[in-house]
Scaffold this motif. Structure first.
Motif, PDB file in Angstrom:
ATOM      1  N   GLU A  88     -50.877 -24.466  20.146  1.00  0.00           N
ATOM      2  CA  GLU A  88     -52.263 -24.879  19.907  1.00  0.00           C
ATOM      3  C   GLU A  88     -52.878 -25.443  21.187  1.00  0.00           C
ATOM      4  O   GLU A  88     -54.013 -25.124  21.550  1.00  0.00           O
ATOM      5  CB  GLU A  88     -52.328 -25.938  18.795  1.00  0.00           C
ATOM      6  CG  GLU A  88     -52.129 -25.365  17.402  1.00  0.00           C
ATOM      7  CD  GLU A  88     -51.878 -26.427  16.339  1.00  0.00           C
ATOM      8  OE1 GLU A  88     -51.990 -26.091  15.158  1.00  0.00           O
ATOM      9  OE2 GLU A  88     -51.550 -27.578  16.687  1.00  0.00           O
ATOM     10  N   LEU A  89     -52.086 -26.291  21.884  1.00  0.00           N
ATOM     11  CA  LEU A  89     -52.619 -26.889  23.107  1.00  0.00           C
ATOM     12  C   LEU A  89     -52.905 -25.815  24.151  1.00  0.00           C
ATOM     13  O   LEU A  89     -53.963 -25.804  24.777  1.00  0.00           O
ATOM     14  CB  LEU A  89     -51.624 -27.925  23.660  1.00  0.00           C
ATOM     15  CG  LEU A  89     -52.167 -28.857  24.741  1.00  0.00           C
ATOM     16  CD1 LEU A  89     -51.333 -30.116  24.829  1.00  0.00           C
ATOM     17  CD2 LEU A  89     -52.214 -28.209  26.109  1.00  0.00           C
ATOM     18  N   LEU A  92     -56.047 -23.726  23.838  1.00  0.00           N
ATOM     19  CA  LEU A  92     -57.325 -24.337  24.214  1.00  0.00           C
ATOM     20  C   LEU A  92     -57.787 -23.843  25.588  1.00  0.00           C
ATOM     21  O   LEU A  92     -58.967 -23.932  25.922  1.00  0.00           O
ATOM     22  CB  LEU A  92     -57.206 -25.869  24.236  1.00  0.00           C
ATOM     23  CG  LEU A  92     -56.971 -26.523  22.876  1.00  0.00           C
ATOM     24  CD1 LEU A  92     -56.808 -28.025  23.022  1.00  0.00           C
ATOM     25  CD2 LEU A  92     -58.112 -26.218  21.927  1.00  0.00           C
ATOM     26  N   GLY A  93     -56.850 -23.303  26.370  1.00  0.00           N
ATOM     27  CA  GLY A  93     -57.209 -22.745  27.673  1.00  0.00           C
ATOM     28  C   GLY A  93     -58.106 -21.524  27.554  1.00  0.00           C
ATOM     29  O   GLY A  93     -58.719 -21.101  28.521  1.00  0.00           O
ATOM     30  N   LEU A 141     -49.066 -27.825  30.350  1.00  0.00           N
ATOM     31  CA  LEU A 141     -50.398 -27.923  30.937  1.00  0.00           C
ATOM     32  C   LEU A 141     -50.633 -26.811  31.964  1.00  0.00           C
ATOM     33  O   LEU A 141     -51.745 -26.302  32.100  1.00  0.00           O
ATOM     34  CB  LEU A 141     -50.596 -29.300  31.571  1.00  0.00           C
ATOM     35  CG  LEU A 141     -50.570 -30.461  30.565  1.00  0.00           C
ATOM     36  CD1 LEU A 141     -50.762 -31.802  31.261  1.00  0.00           C
ATOM     37  CD2 LEU A 141     -51.638 -30.289  29.494  1.00  0.00           C
ATOM     38  N   ARG A 144     -51.590 -23.806  30.099  1.00  0.00           N
ATOM     39  CA  ARG A 144     -53.006 -23.829  29.735  1.00  0.00           C
ATOM     40  C   ARG A 144     -53.878 -23.427  30.921  1.00  0.00           C
ATOM     41  O   ARG A 144     -54.882 -22.720  30.761  1.00  0.00           O
ATOM     42  CB  ARG A 144     -53.405 -25.225  29.229  1.00  0.00           C
ATOM     43  CG  ARG A 144     -54.810 -25.291  28.689  1.00  0.00           C
ATOM     44  CD  ARG A 144     -55.139 -26.622  28.092  1.00  0.00           C
ATOM     45  NE  ARG A 144     -55.163 -27.676  29.087  1.00  0.00           N
ATOM     46  CZ  ARG A 144     -55.312 -28.968  28.798  1.00  0.00           C
ATOM     47  NH1 ARG A 144     -55.443 -29.355  27.547  1.00  0.00           N
ATOM     48  NH2 ARG A 144     -55.329 -29.867  29.748  1.00  0.00           N
ATOM     49  N   GLN A 148     -56.647 -20.194  31.458  1.00  0.00           N
ATOM     50  CA  GLN A 148     -58.037 -20.346  31.898  1.00  0.00           C
ATOM     51  C   GLN A 148     -58.462 -19.264  32.882  1.00  0.00           C
ATOM     52  O   GLN A 148     -59.645 -19.004  33.038  1.00  0.00           O
ATOM     53  CB  GLN A 148     -58.245 -21.733  32.523  1.00  0.00           C
ATOM     54  CG  GLN A 148     -58.278 -22.839  31.491  1.00  0.00           C
ATOM     55  CD  GLN A 148     -58.597 -24.185  32.126  1.00  0.00           C
ATOM     56  OE1 GLN A 148     -57.711 -24.964  32.466  1.00  0.00           O
ATOM     57  NE2 GLN A 148     -59.874 -24.461  32.303  1.00  0.00           N
TER      58      GLN A 148
END
Lengths: 243, 290
Positions: A88-89, A92-93, A141, A144, A148
Motif C-alpha cells: 500500500e505504501l 502511493l508512489g 521508501l 516508492r 514515482q
C-alpha cells in the motif's frame, strides 16, 4: 541545467540557514550535498521543493514541475507505527497517475511488485510497515521513489543509521538512476560514500564553501573551513544588505 | 430473551429512534476516531468538544432549545477553532497542540462571558448530557445527514488523509492537498461532535469517537480492520447501553459510554493484538527458519 539557484537565501525567523547561494545543477548530475549539522542542507532541499519560501533570491526549476520531483525526507519523519502494508505504501508512489481519487490499476500493482523485487524486498508485500527494520523501511521508501519515475530525485540523509549491506544495495539503485540520465541530489555525511559514488559535491556551511568535482571540493582546506561554522544563530547580527 | 433484548425496541418508538440515532453516529464517528487515534490526537476530541460548547450555548440563547440553532452555533465555533489553530500553526511554525489549546480556551471563555452578560439561565444540562431518548424527527434527520456527509467525505479524502497521517512530507511533495486533508478532517471531527451532542451530550459524544478505536486496536492491526471493528463495537455498545438504560433506568449516555468502557478494559486485558495477557504469557517463539 535542471535547477538554478539565484542568490538564494532560505531561513527561519529572519536567520538565514542558506545564505546567498547562486549556482546551477546540470541535468543528469549526481550531486552530493554535505556540510556540518545546521549547515542548511535539508533546508535547501525544502527550498527546492517549495516547502519553504525564500527570504531572498529564487529557485528556478527548468522543464520540471515541483510536484514531479521525487523527495525522500529523513526516515524519522515517517510514522512507522501507522497500520499500512508495504505494498500500500509503495503504491502511493503512483500518485502522479492515480491522483488523490483514481483507482489503482493492474499495471500499478504489477509495478509495485517489480519495484519491491528490484529493491530486494520481494515477499514483503503484505507486511505491516511497523514490523520492518530501519533498513527494510528505507528500501520500501526507495521502492516508492522507483514508482514515482521522477527525473529529479532528492534524498535527505538516505544512509543514516542504515547498515553497510543495505547502503550498498541502495547506492546501486542510485547508480542506476544516474545511468538512466536522472538527476540525483543527496544529503550525505559519509565522506567515503561521497568520494566513492558521487562525481559532484556541494559543500555547504550556510554559505556555499565549494562546488564542483568531488575531489576538488572535499579537500582538507575546504572541510576545515566548513567546520568553522558558528552553529548558533547570532541574535546581534544586523539585517543583510548583500543583495 | 426476546422480551429482554428486542421487545423494548419494538414496543417504544423512542427506543427505536434512540437506536437509529446512535447507529448513525457510530457509523461516522468511529472512523473519525480511528484517524484521531492514529495521529495521536485522541485528546483533540476533548478539546474540540469544549470549543463547541459556547457556540451551542449561544445558539440556545438565540433560538431556545432548537436543534438547528444549537447545531449551527456548535459547527461555527468548532470550525473556527479548528481552522484558526491549524492555520496559525502552519503559518508560524508553532505546534498545533498549543495553538489549538489557546483557541479553545478563548472560545470557552468567550462563551461563558456571552452567557453571563446576557443574564439568562441557560440549561446547559441538555447540551452536556444530551437526550438520546428524546430524539425528534429533526434530530434524526440531522444525525443521518452528518453521518452521510462524513462517510462521503472520508471516502473522498481517504488516500490524502492516510498519507497526511503517515508521511505528510511526502504528500506535500506530490500535491497541495495536505492542508485540505488536515482541515477537512478537523471539520469532520467538529461535525461529528456536534452530531453527537444531540444524542449523548457534548462530553459523552467524545467517547463515541475515542473509545471504539481504542477497543478495536486490541483486536486488529490493519487500518480497514480498525475502522470495521470500531463501527461494530460502537453499534453493539449503543444497543447494550440503551438496553441497560431501559431496564435499570440509568442515564442513557452514561450507560452507553460505560458499556464501551467495560469493553475497553476487557480488551486491553484479553485482546488478541497486544493485550495484557498475550503480552505477559507469550514466551514461545519460532525458529529462525522453517
Amino acid at each position: 541545467m535542471i535547477l538554478q539557484f539565484n542568490n538564494l537565501t532560505l531561513g527561519y525567523d529572519l536567520h538565514p540557514a542558506v545564505h546567498h547561494l547562486t549556482l546551477g545543477v546540470q541535468r543528469g548530475a549526481l550531486l552530493a550535498l554535505t556540510g556540518p549539522n545546521g549547515a542548511g542542507k535539508s533546508t535547501l532541499l525544502k527550498g527546492i521543493m517549495g516547502q519553504l519560501r525564500p527570504l531572498d533570491g529564487s529557485v528556478e526549476c527548468h522543464d520540471i514541475r515541483r510536484n514531479e520531483i521525487a523527495y525522500l525526507p529523513q526516515l524519522s519523519q515517517v510514522d512507522r507505527r501507522f497500520p499500512i502494508t508495504v505494498d500500500e505504501l509503495v503504491s502511493l508512489g503512483a500518485w502522479k497517475q492515480t491522483g488523490a481519487f483514481g483507482r489503482l490499476k493492474m499495471q500499478h500493482k504489477k509495478k509495485v511488485g517489480s519495484a519491491l523485487e528490484q529493491i530486494g524486498l520481494a515477499g514483503f508485500e503484505k507486511r505491516l510497515i511497523s514490523t520492518l527494520s530501519g533498513g527494510q523501511m528505507q528500501r520500501v521508501l526507495f521502492a516508492r521513489l522507483l514508482m514515482q519515475e521522477a527525473n529529479l530525485i532528492l534524498l535527505d540523509e538516505p544512509f543514516t543509521a542504515i547498515d553497510s549491506k543495505t547502503t550498498e544495495d541502495l547506492l546501486e539503485q542510485v547508480a542506476l538512476w544516474h545511468q538512466s540520465g536522472k538527476t540525483v541530489i543527496a544529503v550525505l555525511h559519509e565522506l567515503n560514500i561521497i568520494r566513492g559514488h558521487f562525481p559532484e559535491t556541494l559543500l555547504l556551511s550556510r554559505q556555499p564553501i565549494a562546488y564542483g568535482p568531488t575531489e576538488t571540493v572535499l579537500t582538507d582546506n575546504n572541510l576545515s573551513k566548513a567546520r568553522q561554522l558558528n552553529e548558533a544563530f547570532d541574535e546581534q547580527a544586523g539585517l543583510c544588505s548583500h543583495a | 430473551m426476546f422480551e429482554f433484548l428486542i421487545a423494548p425496541f419494538t414496543e417504544f418508538s423512542f427506543m427505536q429512534r434512540a437506536l437509529v440515532g446512535c447507529f448513525a453516529i457510530s457509523i461516522s464517528a468511529s472512523p473519525i476516531g480511528v484517524f484521531l487515534m492514529l495521529r495521536r490526537m485522541s485528546l483533540t476530541g476533548d478539546v474540540m468538544a469544549h470549543a463547541i460548547l459556547p457556540g451551542a450555548a449561544v445558539g440556545f440563547m438565540v433560538a431556545g432549545l432548537s436543534i438547528g440553532a444549537m447545531t449551527i452555533g456548535g459547527i461555527v465555533a468548532g470550525c473556527l477553532v479548528a481552522l484558526l489553530s491549524g492555520l496559525v500553526s502552519r503559518l508560524t511554525d508553532v505546534g498545533e497542540d498549543s495553538s489549538m489549546a489557546a483557541f479553545y480556551l478563548i472560545s470557552l471563555a468567550l462563551g461563558v462571558l456571552i452567557i453571563s452578560l446576557n443574564g439568562s439561565q441557560v440549561d446547559l444540562l441538555h447540551v452536556l448530557f444530551g437526550s438520546a431518548l428524546a430524539l425528534n424527527n429533526d434530530a434524526l434527520i440531522l444525525l443521518g445527514a452528518i453521518s452521510s456527509i462524513t462517510l462521503i467525505s472520508l471516502a473522498v479524502l481517504y488516500r490524502p488523509l492516510v498519507m497526511e497521517c503517515m508521511d505528510s512530507a511526502f504528500l506535500r511533495s506530490v500535491s497541495g492537498l495536505s492542508l485540505w486533508a488536515h482541515m477537512g478532517f478537523l471539520v469532520l471531527v467538529v461535525l461529528n461532535l456536534v452530531g453527537g451532542f444531540n444524542a449523548l451530550g457534548t462530553l459523552m459524544s467524545v467517547g463515541m469517537m475515542i473509545l471504539p478505536p481504542a477497543i478495536a486496536r486490541y483486536w486488529v492491526a490493519r487500518l480497514d480492520g480498525l475502522i470495521g471493528v470500531s463501527i461494530l463495537v460502537s453499534s453493539l455498545s449503543c444497543f447494550l447501553g440503551l438496553l441497560a438504560s431501559y431496564h435499570a433506568a440509568w442515564p442513557t449516555s452514561s450507560a452507553i459510554i460505560l458499556t464501551m468502557g467495560a469493553a475497553y478494559i476487557f480488551s486491553f486485558i484479553a485482546g488478541s493484538n497486544g493485550g495484557l495477557i498475550k503480552t505477559l504469557v507469550a514466551k514461545q517463539h519460532k525458529h529462525l527458519s522453517a
